[in-house]
Design a protein around this motif. Sequence first.
Motif, PDB file in Angstrom:
ATOM      1  N   ALA A   1     -11.066 -51.846 -14.393  1.00 48.15           N
ATOM      2  CA  ALA A   1     -11.761 -51.253 -15.547  1.00 48.15           C
ATOM      3  C   ALA A   1     -13.084 -51.959 -15.842  1.00 48.15           C
ATOM      4  CB  ALA A   1     -10.851 -51.292 -16.768  1.00 48.15           C
ATOM      5  N   ARG A   2     -13.282 -53.130 -15.247  1.00 47.51           N
ATOM      6  CA  ARG A   2     -14.543 -53.853 -15.468  1.00 47.51           C
ATOM      7  C   ARG A   2     -15.656 -53.346 -14.570  1.00 47.51           C
ATOM      8  NH1 ARG A   2     -11.212 -59.422 -15.338  1.00 47.51           N
ATOM      9  NH2 ARG A   2     -10.055 -58.100 -13.906  1.00 47.51           N
ATOM     10  N   ASN A   3     -15.295 -52.472 -13.622  1.00 46.17           N
ATOM     11  CA  ASN A   3     -16.292 -52.000 -12.664  1.00 46.17           C
ATOM     12  C   ASN A   3     -15.885 -50.605 -12.190  1.00 46.17           C
ATOM     13  OD1 ASN A   3     -18.365 -51.937 -10.837  1.00 46.17           O
ATOM     14  ND2 ASN A   3     -17.315 -53.218  -9.321  1.00 46.17           N
ATOM     15  N   LEU A   4     -16.112 -49.608 -13.037  1.00 46.61           N
ATOM     16  CA  LEU A   4     -15.634 -48.255 -12.739  1.00 46.61           C
ATOM     17  C   LEU A   4     -16.565 -47.551 -11.751  1.00 46.61           C
ATOM     18  CD1 LEU A   4     -14.701 -47.197 -16.397  1.00 46.61           C
ATOM     19  CD2 LEU A   4     -13.092 -47.738 -14.552  1.00 46.61           C
ATOM     20  N   PRO A   5     -15.998 -46.783 -10.818  1.00 47.43           N
ATOM     21  CA  PRO A   5     -16.832 -46.075  -9.841  1.00 47.43           C
ATOM     22  C   PRO A   5     -17.416 -44.799 -10.453  1.00 47.43           C
ATOM     23  CG  PRO A   5     -14.528 -45.669  -9.400  1.00 47.43           C
ATOM     24  CD  PRO A   5     -14.563 -46.569 -10.586  1.00 47.43           C
ATOM     25  N   LEU A   6     -18.178 -44.963 -11.499  1.00 48.38           N
ATOM     26  CA  LEU A   6     -18.734 -43.811 -12.222  1.00 48.38           C
ATOM     27  C   LEU A   6     -20.185 -44.059 -12.557  1.00 48.38           C
ATOM     28  CD1 LEU A   6     -15.951 -43.167 -14.896  1.00 48.38           C
ATOM     29  CD2 LEU A   6     -16.753 -41.501 -13.229  1.00 48.38           C
ATOM     30  N   GLU A   7     -20.961 -42.968 -12.563  1.00 53.86           N
ATOM     31  CA  GLU A   7     -22.367 -43.089 -12.993  1.00 53.86           C
ATOM     32  C   GLU A   7     -22.418 -43.305 -14.506  1.00 53.86           C
ATOM     33  OE1 GLU A   7     -24.311 -39.441 -11.700  1.00 53.86           O
ATOM     34  OE2 GLU A   7     -23.019 -39.584  -9.930  1.00 53.86           O
ATOM     35  N   ASP A   8     -23.575 -43.722 -14.987  1.00 51.87           N
ATOM     36  CA  ASP A   8     -23.763 -43.921 -16.431  1.00 51.87           C
ATOM     37  C   ASP A   8     -23.584 -42.594 -17.180  1.00 51.87           C
ATOM     38  OD1 ASP A   8     -24.556 -46.369 -15.526  1.00 51.87           O
ATOM     39  OD2 ASP A   8     -26.643 -46.217 -16.196  1.00 51.87           O
ATOM     40  N   GLU A   9     -23.060 -42.680 -18.374  1.00 45.26           N
ATOM     41  CA  GLU A   9     -23.026 -41.557 -19.331  1.00 45.26           C
ATOM     42  C   GLU A   9     -22.414 -40.280 -18.747  1.00 45.26           C
ATOM     43  OE1 GLU A   9     -26.824 -41.357 -21.315  1.00 45.26           O
ATOM     44  OE2 GLU A   9     -26.619 -43.430 -21.976  1.00 45.26           O
ATOM     45  N   LYS A  10     -21.193 -40.403 -18.225  1.00 49.09           N
ATOM     46  CA  LYS A  10     -20.469 -39.264 -17.636  1.00 49.09           C
ATOM     47  C   LYS A  10     -19.425 -38.710 -18.601  1.00 49.09           C
ATOM     48  CE  LYS A  10     -21.903 -38.182 -13.716  1.00 49.09           C
ATOM     49  NZ  LYS A  10     -22.286 -36.807 -13.551  1.00 49.09           N
ATOM     50  N   ALA A  11     -18.808 -39.609 -19.412  1.00 50.41           N
ATOM     51  CA  ALA A  11     -17.614 -39.223 -20.174  1.00 50.41           C
ATOM     52  C   ALA A  11     -17.950 -38.672 -21.551  1.00 50.41           C
ATOM     53  CB  ALA A  11     -16.705 -40.434 -20.328  1.00 50.41           C
ATOM     54  N   ASP A  12     -17.159 -37.673 -21.960  1.00 50.89           N
ATOM     55  CA  ASP A  12     -17.310 -37.136 -23.319  1.00 50.89           C
ATOM     56  C   ASP A  12     -16.422 -37.895 -24.305  1.00 50.89           C
ATOM     57  OD1 ASP A  12     -19.051 -34.708 -22.958  1.00 50.89           O
ATOM     58  OD2 ASP A  12     -17.521 -34.329 -21.445  1.00 50.89           O
ATOM     59  N   PHE A  13     -15.380 -38.535 -23.798  1.00 49.30           N
ATOM     60  CA  PHE A  13     -14.491 -39.328 -24.664  1.00 49.30           C
ATOM     61  C   PHE A  13     -13.748 -40.317 -23.762  1.00 49.30           C
ATOM     62  CE2 PHE A  13     -10.621 -40.452 -26.915  1.00 49.30           C
ATOM     63  CZ  PHE A  13     -11.059 -40.582 -28.224  1.00 49.30           C
ATOM     64  N   ILE A  14     -13.549 -41.541 -24.277  1.00 49.37           N
ATOM     65  CA  ILE A  14     -12.780 -42.533 -23.498  1.00 49.37           C
ATOM     66  C   ILE A  14     -11.679 -43.093 -24.386  1.00 49.37           C
ATOM     67  CG2 ILE A  14     -12.869 -44.726 -22.228  1.00 49.37           C
ATOM     68  CD1 ILE A  14     -15.726 -44.061 -21.441  1.00 49.37           C
ATOM     69  N   PHE A  15     -10.471 -43.096 -23.825  1.00 45.46           N
ATOM     70  CA  PHE A  15      -9.344 -43.727 -24.521  1.00 45.46           C
ATOM     71  C   PHE A  15      -8.853 -44.887 -23.670  1.00 45.46           C
ATOM     72  CE2 PHE A  15      -4.858 -44.503 -25.131  1.00 45.46           C
ATOM     73  CZ  PHE A  15      -4.828 -44.716 -26.506  1.00 45.46           C
ATOM     74  N   ILE A  16      -8.517 -45.994 -24.333  1.00 41.39           N
ATOM     75  CA  ILE A  16      -7.969 -47.132 -23.583  1.00 41.39           C
ATOM     76  C   ILE A  16      -6.888 -47.844 -24.398  1.00 41.39           C
ATOM     77  CG2 ILE A  16      -9.808 -48.740 -24.342  1.00 41.39           C
ATOM     78  CD1 ILE A  16      -9.570 -49.937 -21.399  1.00 41.39           C
ATOM     79  N   ASP A  17      -5.786 -48.132 -23.716  1.00 38.94           N
ATOM     80  CA  ASP A  17      -4.660 -48.887 -24.288  1.00 38.94           C
ATOM     81  C   ASP A  17      -4.459 -50.073 -23.341  1.00 38.94           C
ATOM     82  OD1 ASP A  17      -2.232 -49.821 -25.225  1.00 38.94           O
ATOM     83  OD2 ASP A  17      -1.129 -47.964 -24.857  1.00 38.94           O
TER      84      ASP A  17
END
Length: 250
Positions: free
Chosen positions: A96-112
């Motif tokens: 989770a410290r280095n996600l294989p995703l471009e910047d500003e992709k998600a509309d909502f993020i949930f984390i537990d």
Amino acid sequence: MKPILQLETTTLWDYPSQQHRTEEEQRHNHYIGATPSYIIWNLLTRYTKEKDLIIDPMAGSGTTLDVARELKRRALGYDINPSALKARKDIFKSDARNLPLEDEKADFIFIDPPYSDHIKYSDEKACIGRLSALEDEYYNSMDIVIKEIHRVLKKERFMALYVSDSYEKGYPFMPIGFKLFSILEKYFLPIDIVAVKRYNKSLKKGNWHKAAEENNYFLRGFNYLFIMYKKSNKTYSTANDKIYIKDKRL
Ligand SMILES: C[S@@+](CC[C@H](N)C(=O)[O-])C[C@H]1O[C@@H](n2cnc3c(N)ncnc32)[C@H](O)[C@@H]1O
């Protein structure tokens, strides 16, 4: 019969069941530490719309992804140990410290995230559940996770983090909630703090209550749900028109 699912309207959430779905629908209910699904249902109903992309960087059994699809949102999950759930093809291995995703992709993020090192999720070296919340390393790691969430979330969108404080007999109290909230505030604007009543099995055990009484400590009765907002550089407008955010710091 499950209780009726309703949009929560106060900051005390008390839904008398772990899941809002039946056991068959909750495909992976053998997984220890799954997030109660009604929490995710409430968040997604309030802060997202159909087709939005929902991301869970520590997806575990995949509750977030299941609820997102049920609500016709798109969903992507990551976990350091997705092999625990071989049946799932929609949770990808990533730190989770280095996600294989471009910047500003998600509309909502949930984390537990893991709350200290009480549950053994896996032998993965990078598992944050191996770090004690008595040590700075846990908070330093979570700071990097939260910074990464900020990077992949779109501006003017929301994220939520669900966590509990921790107490272990013989050690100092671990105020994980307050500490993680102060990290979240470095990156996001606070929207609200919800207390979610806990209904885990151990809270039902009489001997746990007896020990808490005799040894003068408290069992964890609630989790924090921190709801945060990623500011835009220029505007006061919001992700969905239902919420108006006016903040002098914007
Ligand atoms: C509390 S559980 C998540 C529960 C999940 N929301 C669910 O409903 O099943 C925490 C998860 O964090 C994962 N995890 C721990 N360290 C991680 C890391 N560095 N990167 C990604 N996932 C991590 C663990 O493998 C575990 O599955």
